[in-house]
Design an enzyme around this catalytic site. Sequence first.
Site, PDB file in Angstrom:
ATOM      1  N   HIS A 219       0.976  -1.373   0.418  1.00 36.29           N
ATOM      2  CA  HIS A 219       0.185  -0.223   0.072  1.00 36.29           C
ATOM      3  C   HIS A 219       1.050   0.942  -0.197  1.00 36.29           C
ATOM      4  CE1 HIS A 219      -4.107   2.313   0.721  1.00 36.29           C
ATOM      5  NE2 HIS A 219      -2.450   3.010   1.632  1.00 36.29           N
TER       6      HIS A 219
ATOM      7  N   ASP B 150       0.467   5.441  -0.023  1.00 34.09           N
ATOM      8  CA  ASP B 150       0.272   6.504   0.418  1.00 34.09           C
ATOM      9  C   ASP B 150       1.280   7.396  -0.330  1.00 34.09           C
ATOM     10  OD1 ASP B 150      -1.976   5.550   2.330  1.00 34.09           O
ATOM     11  OD2 ASP B 150      -0.558   4.545   3.600  1.00 34.09           O
TER      12      ASP B 150
ATOM     13  N   HIS C 146      -2.173   4.782  -3.560  1.00 30.85           N
ATOM     14  CA  HIS C 146      -4.000   5.209  -2.716  1.00 30.85           C
ATOM     15  C   HIS C 146      -3.512   6.707  -3.299  1.00 30.85           C
ATOM     16  CE1 HIS C 146      -5.646   6.450   1.369  1.00 30.85           C
ATOM     17  NE2 HIS C 146      -6.233   6.688   0.205  1.00 30.85           N
TER      18      HIS C 146
ATOM     19  N   MET D  91     -11.926   4.537   4.194  1.00 29.03           N
ATOM     20  CA  MET D  91     -10.448   5.508   5.410  1.00 29.03           C
ATOM     21  C   MET D  91     -11.271   5.202   6.639  1.00 29.03           C
ATOM     22  SD  MET D  91      -8.317   6.478   3.770  1.00 29.03           S
ATOM     23  CE  MET D  91      -7.546   6.827   5.425  1.00 29.03           C
TER      24      MET D  91
ATOM     25  N   GLY E 284      -3.853  11.308   6.248  1.00 28.78           N
ATOM     26  CA  GLY E 284      -3.122  12.160   6.292  1.00 28.78           C
ATOM     27  C   GLY E 284      -1.715  12.092   6.968  1.00 28.78           C
TER      28      GLY E 284
HETATM   29  C1  DX5 Z   1      -3.444   7.507   5.868  1.00 31.27           C
HETATM   30  C2  DX5 Z   1      -3.474   6.223   4.939  1.00 31.27           C
HETATM   31  C3  DX5 Z   1      -2.660   4.872   5.569  1.00 31.27           C
HETATM   32  C4  DX5 Z   1      -1.863   4.545   6.805  1.00 31.27           C
HETATM   33  C5  DX5 Z   1      -1.973   3.888   7.611  1.00 31.27           C
HETATM   34  O1  DX5 Z   1      -4.247   8.595   5.291  1.00 31.27           O
HETATM   35  O2  DX5 Z   1      -3.691   6.613   4.331  1.00 31.27           O
HETATM   36  O3  DX5 Z   1      -2.557   3.646   4.970  1.00 31.27           O
HETATM   37  O4  DX5 Z   1      -0.656   4.703   6.001  1.00 31.27           O
HETATM   38  O5  DX5 Z   1      -0.999   3.374   8.641  1.00 31.27           O
HETATM   39  P1  DX5 Z   1      -1.389   3.016  10.258  1.00 31.27           P
HETATM   40  O6  DX5 Z   1      -2.159   1.678   9.714  1.00 31.27           O
HETATM   41  O7  DX5 Z   1      -0.042   3.173  11.000  1.00 31.27           O
HETATM   42  O8  DX5 Z   1      -2.554   3.462  10.637  1.00 31.27           O
HETATM   43 ZN    ZN Z   2      -3.771   4.953   2.690  1.00 29.53          ZN
END
Ligand code: DX5
Ligand code: ZN
Length: 220
Positions: free
Chosen positions: A34, A36, A67, A138, A143
């Site tokens: 994934h 980000d 994403h 989400m 963020g």
């Molecule tokens: C948040 C991101 C997530 C985040 C998840 O905006 O989209 O993908 O990195 O990280 P954890 O698992 O640490 O909440």
């Molecule tokens: Zn994400």
Amino acid sequence: MKRIKIAPSLLACDFSKLADEIEAVEKAGADMLHIDVMDGRFVPNITIGQPVVSAIRKVTRLPLDVHLMITEPMEHIKSFIDAGADIVSIHLEACNHLHKATAMIKDAGKKAGISLNPATPVVMLKDIIEELYLVLIMTVNPGFGGQKFISSTLKKIKELDGLKRELNPALMIEVDGGINVQNSASVVKAGADIIVAGTAIFGSKSYKGAIEKLKSVRDE
Ligand code: DX5
Ligand code: ZN
């Protein structure tokens, strides 16, 4: 028992050792990576761009689950696909032309996803859900990694699961933000198929142990 896929979020990895971190989660049983992408506009943070996605593409065969937390995602869909994305998710809140944007992704031979912020209702997807490979719910405000899971999102996951059964049974429900070994069973029970986890994997001593625990939850 349904097979849960695990998508480690690279945001929580040690970027100074990116290739090693990727190899480690690959060996530990990750199903996809994934990635980000944040632009400092749709969300306050700035993270990864196309050159880094290209670099990641060179060191792994795992599907790249990109994403896009960016405004005007249509401007950048092609360049992220060229960089190596296999799944591209855009935010409903960032795009006025979701049908057109998802068609762009699918016409390029890739899998299309739409992501919803915690306050965006699932019903907004009703007329596009049949076009999608996944919906990304989400479970924190996007963020930043390492935030606390928002438990009111569970009812959205359940609602999406209902819509999926009715309109697109092949749809994958992906959940993202604050998922850990303590709460993963609840999201799976609600209907999640893909679990994104950053801190819960990269913050643990054993990536394999964390992935196995996240995966082993049952939805019965
Ligand atoms: C948040 C991101 C997530 C985040 C998840 O905006 O989209 O993908 O990195 O990280 P954890 O698992 O640490 O909440
Ligand atoms: Zn994400």
